[in-house]
Design an enzyme around this catalytic site. Structure first.
Site, short mmCIF file in Angstrom:
data_model
loop_
_atom_site.label_atom_id
_atom_site.label_comp_id
_atom_site.label_asym_id
_atom_site.label_seq_id
_atom_site.Cartn_x
_atom_site.Cartn_y
_atom_site.Cartn_z
N ASP A 15 11.04 53.25 53.68
CA ASP A 15 10.78 52.47 54.89
C ASP A 15 9.57 53.08 55.56
OD1 ASP A 15 11.52 53.80 57.83
OD2 ASP A 15 12.32 54.89 56.11
N ASP B 194 18.82 54.41 60.78
CA ASP B 194 18.59 55.86 60.80
C ASP B 194 19.46 56.44 61.92
OD1 ASP B 194 17.34 55.32 63.17
OD2 ASP B 194 15.33 55.81 62.50
#
EC number: 2.4.2.29
Length: 376
Positions: A271, A92
């Site tokens: 996720d 990320d």
């Protein structure tokens, strides 16, 4: 990166597909275990690979930038080599972590100035340097730098933030084109849809992101406290706009039920820290509901943790033994629960995929949601 859609469920928007990167194939829908600091908490890479068996895991740009720091990762040859993981990794952008430091950060057009949660030192993240950091970390899939808005969020703030996220996206793309790869494989770049829980903003953002023509797209700013129904409504709107022939990643989601409902809306990738974090607090997810293993009722229950035997821990240890480990605060208890939960999450998305390919996902999903929505 390539993405092939292999099947679509006739009674929902669920899809089964396959992503191919330099580190192999990712069969979708997929759940990505979270390996924040180059480690899925409490799990050896051997167990991760052999027992939990994900095609891809997640690393965190903010945390890896602070420790071990990018020069160490570059010296190691990238995150894959540093942590000895030869499958796919997604990082990320750090936008969410910076958002969660609300008291210790300032957001401006240039980027975000923040104080480290470790030692209070001051740092700046910009769209440009976050692209450079992610080049150095070397994940197979890297994310645009965005601002994640809180929930609830004022409409005007959400609108301003969304437009800034779009401007930051353009800067990410421009800089990435000038920033060469550091390792001998390609990196795929995913932009992120924002817009809080406002339908018109989500539509605008999804259109902007779709027009950027990236190889995959993400949906951010959900699972931040809004009711599940609002999450589903926003995901539905966005999935109808994002291109069919690109993978869709819903960030930070969620419970097993959230995952199945969002697969039905057309999401391919997920996720969440929930399976690992909740495991460390004694909550086990199963196909028949959740178990709080700390409850007294399990003290003399010598049956296996889970008869489904998805991972080795499920039948190697009893509920009574696992409860005992939590009672005495033994680290092994947290490890066993973590392996169980991650194994279950991966089983769930693989079963979903199997039923999409068979054409009966909707019926199976409705049955599973009823089954899982109880406390044992």
């Amino acid at each position: 990166m390539n993405f092939h859609r292999l099947a679509k469920d006739p009674n929902s928007k669920a899809r089964a597909g396959e992503i191919t990167t330099g580190h192999g194939k990712i069969k979708t829908p997929i759940f990505m275990p979270v390996g924040t600091v180059a480690s899925v908490k409490g799990v050896h890479q051997r167990e991760l690979k052999n027992d939990i068996n994900p095609d891809i895991i997640l690393g965190n740009t903010y945390h890896l930038y602070l420790r071990p720091q990018t020069p160490i990762l570059e010296k190691a040859g990238g995150l894959h080599k540093f942590m000895n993981w030869d499958r796919n990794i997604l990082t990320d952008s750090g936008g969410y972590q910076v958002y969660s430091l609300s008291a210790n950060r300032k957001i401006k057009e240039e980027g975000v100035k923040f104080k480290s949660h470790i030692d209070g030192s001051t740092h700046i993240f910009t769209p440009e340097n976050v692209m450079e950091i992610q080049r150095t970390i070397g994940a197979d899939i890297i994310m645009a730098f965005d601002e994640c808005t809180p929930y609830p969020c004022d409409y005007n703030y959400a609108k301003r933030s969304m437009h800034m996220t779009h401007r930051w996206l353009d800067r990410c793309i421009n800089h990435l084109e000038k920033t060469p790869l550091k390792y001998d494989y390609n990196q795929a770049f995913f932009p992120i849809v924002q817009g809080s829980t406002y339908k018109d903003l989500r539509q605008q953002s999804a259109e902007y992101i779709a027009n950027s023509d990236a190889v995959g797209n993400a949906i951010g700013g959900l699972s931040v406290g809004e009711p599940a129904e609002e999450m589903y409504a926003m995901t539905d709107i966005v999935c109808d706009i994002l291109p069919e022939d690109k993978p869709r990643y819903l960030m930070g989601v969620g419970t097993p039920i959230n995952i199945l409902e969002n697969i039905a809306l057309g999401v391919d990738m997920f996720d969440c820290v929930m399976p690992t974090r909740n495991a460390r607090n004694g909550m086990l997810f199963t196909a028949h509901g959740t178990i709080n293993i700390k409850n007294r009722k399990w003290a003399d229950d010598f049956s296996p943790i889970d008869d489904m035997a998805i991972t080795f821990v499920d039948t190697e240890y009893s509920k009574a033994y696992l409860r005992h480990l939590f009672t005495v605060n033994e680290l092994l208890g947290k490890q066993i629960a973590t392996i169980h939960n991650l194994g279950f999450y991966l089983w769930l998305v693989r079963e979903a995929r199997k039923h999409i390919l068979q054409g009966n996902f909707r019926t199976w999903k409705d049955k599973m949601i009823k089954q899982m929505d109880k406390r044992l």
